[in-house]
Design an enzyme around this catalytic site. Structure first.
Site, PDB file in Angstrom:
ATOM      1  N   LYS A  13       0.825  -1.215   0.000  1.00 53.31           N
ATOM      2  CA  LYS A  13       0.000   0.000   0.000  1.00 53.31           C
ATOM      3  C   LYS A  13       0.856   1.260   0.000  1.00 53.31           C
ATOM      4  CE  LYS A  13      -2.093  -0.884   3.911  1.00 53.31           C
ATOM      5  NZ  LYS A  13      -1.392  -2.128   4.314  1.00 53.31           N
ATOM      6  N   ARG A  88      -9.392   0.821   9.030  1.00 50.49           N
ATOM      7  CA  ARG A  88      -8.915  -0.517   9.374  1.00 50.49           C
ATOM      8  C   ARG A  88      -9.946  -1.293  10.185  1.00 50.49           C
ATOM      9  NH1 ARG A  88      -3.042   0.785   9.168  1.00 50.49           N
ATOM     10  NH2 ARG A  88      -1.790  -1.074   9.479  1.00 50.49           N
ATOM     11  N   ARG A 128      12.396  -5.306   5.336  1.00 49.48           N
ATOM     12  CA  ARG A 128      12.382  -3.942   4.793  1.00 49.48           C
ATOM     13  C   ARG A 128      13.018  -2.908   5.712  1.00 49.48           C
ATOM     14  NH1 ARG A 128       5.849  -2.570   4.759  1.00 49.48           N
ATOM     15  NH2 ARG A 128       5.637  -2.364   7.004  1.00 49.48           N
ATOM     16  N   ARG A 162      11.440  -0.281  11.104  1.00 50.39           N
ATOM     17  CA  ARG A 162      10.321  -0.023  12.006  1.00 50.39           C
ATOM     18  C   ARG A 162      10.332  -1.039  13.145  1.00 50.39           C
ATOM     19  NH1 ARG A 162       5.005   0.688   8.364  1.00 50.39           N
ATOM     20  NH2 ARG A 162       4.189  -0.460  10.151  1.00 50.39           N
ATOM     21  N   ARG A 173      -0.156  -8.139  13.917  1.00 49.53           N
ATOM     22  CA  ARG A 173      -0.708  -7.260  12.876  1.00 49.53           C
ATOM     23  C   ARG A 173      -1.563  -8.057  11.884  1.00 49.53           C
ATOM     24  NH1 ARG A 173       4.648  -4.483  10.848  1.00 49.53           N
ATOM     25  NH2 ARG A 173       3.332  -3.250   9.488  1.00 49.53           N
TER      26      ARG A 173
END
Ligand code: AMP
Length: 218
Positions: A13, A88, A128, A162, A173
């Site tokens: 996203k 969400r 990432r 992160r 998550r």
């Protein structure tokens, strides 16, 4: 054009929203980014969200609805925007409906970047990292900087990860996505605004598919 990008963490996203901002001038409204900015600033909202985010749980509807309501009244979003990571929950979706109706604005499309392979999502997220200076995104195996240790875009040698991109937070998550967010697929399908795309493709292939959807709407 008001667009929602829907999909689990790691579905692309943020990457796609940034491209749309560059190429179509639509501002990216990422509630995750807004919450991280609030944390960095040390605001009340940031303090409330910090531990919840680190664990991978969802911040309350009240907090995120509040920050979105403020953001969509800013002048740069008058022509449209892309919501990335919001709504969400069904409660957030209902709040967004009301926010838009109150402002006589209309949601044009919801694009779901569908990925059901959770191992792939964990692999994407746990590898990432970003340039600490310009925010360019990288990945341990998929996208390394051309010159090891230096950002391709700005040359900075500082990178960051992160705190919620760990395998453990990712499990929470993904559960939150399945329990709280996945019902939005039906919600928007019933409204007739949902477009489902395969999120597993290469970045450019997904980008082209999104482009086709938006060109048809324009
Ligand atoms: P993201 O950057 O979209 O992956 O979001 C990172 C974290 O911020 C999430 O795991 C949540 O803790 C929090 N967050 C971001 N957007 C929302 C939202 N719309 N509702 C609740 N929590 C959110």
């Amino acid at each position: 054009m008001i667009l929602i990008l829907l999909g689990p963490p790691g579905s692309g996203k943020g990457t796609q929203a940034r491209t749309l901002t560059q190429e179509r001038g639509l501002p990216q409204l990422s509630t995750g980014d807004m919450l991280r900015a609030a944390m960095t600033k040390g605001t009340e909202v940031g303090l409330q969200a910090k531990d919840i985010m680190a664990r991978g749980q969802l911040v309350s509807d009240e907090i995120v609805n509040g920050i979105v309501a403020e953001r969509i009244d800013e002048p740069d979003v008058r022509k449209g925007f892309i919501l990335d990571g919001y709504p969400r929950t069904l409660g957030q979706a209902a709040a967004l409906d009301k926010m838009l109706a109150d402002r006589r604005r209309k949601l044009d499309a919801v694009i779901e970047l569908r990925i059901t392979d959770e191992d792939e999502l964990v692999r994407r997220v746990s590898g990432r990292y970003t340039c600490a200076k310009c925010g360019e995104g990288y990945h341990d195996t998929e996208k390394k900087p051309r010159k090891a240790g230096a950002c391709d875009k700005c040359g900075s040698t500082e990178f960051k990860r992160r705190p919620d991109d760990t395998a453990e937070a990712m499990r929470t998550r993904l559960k939150a996505y399945a329990n709280e967010t996945a019902p939005l697929v039906d919600y928007y399908a019933k409204k007739g605004v949902l477009q489902v795309l395969d999120g597993l493709g290469e970045i450019d292939a997904v980008k082209a598919a999104i482009g086709e959807v938006l060109d048809k709407l324009a």
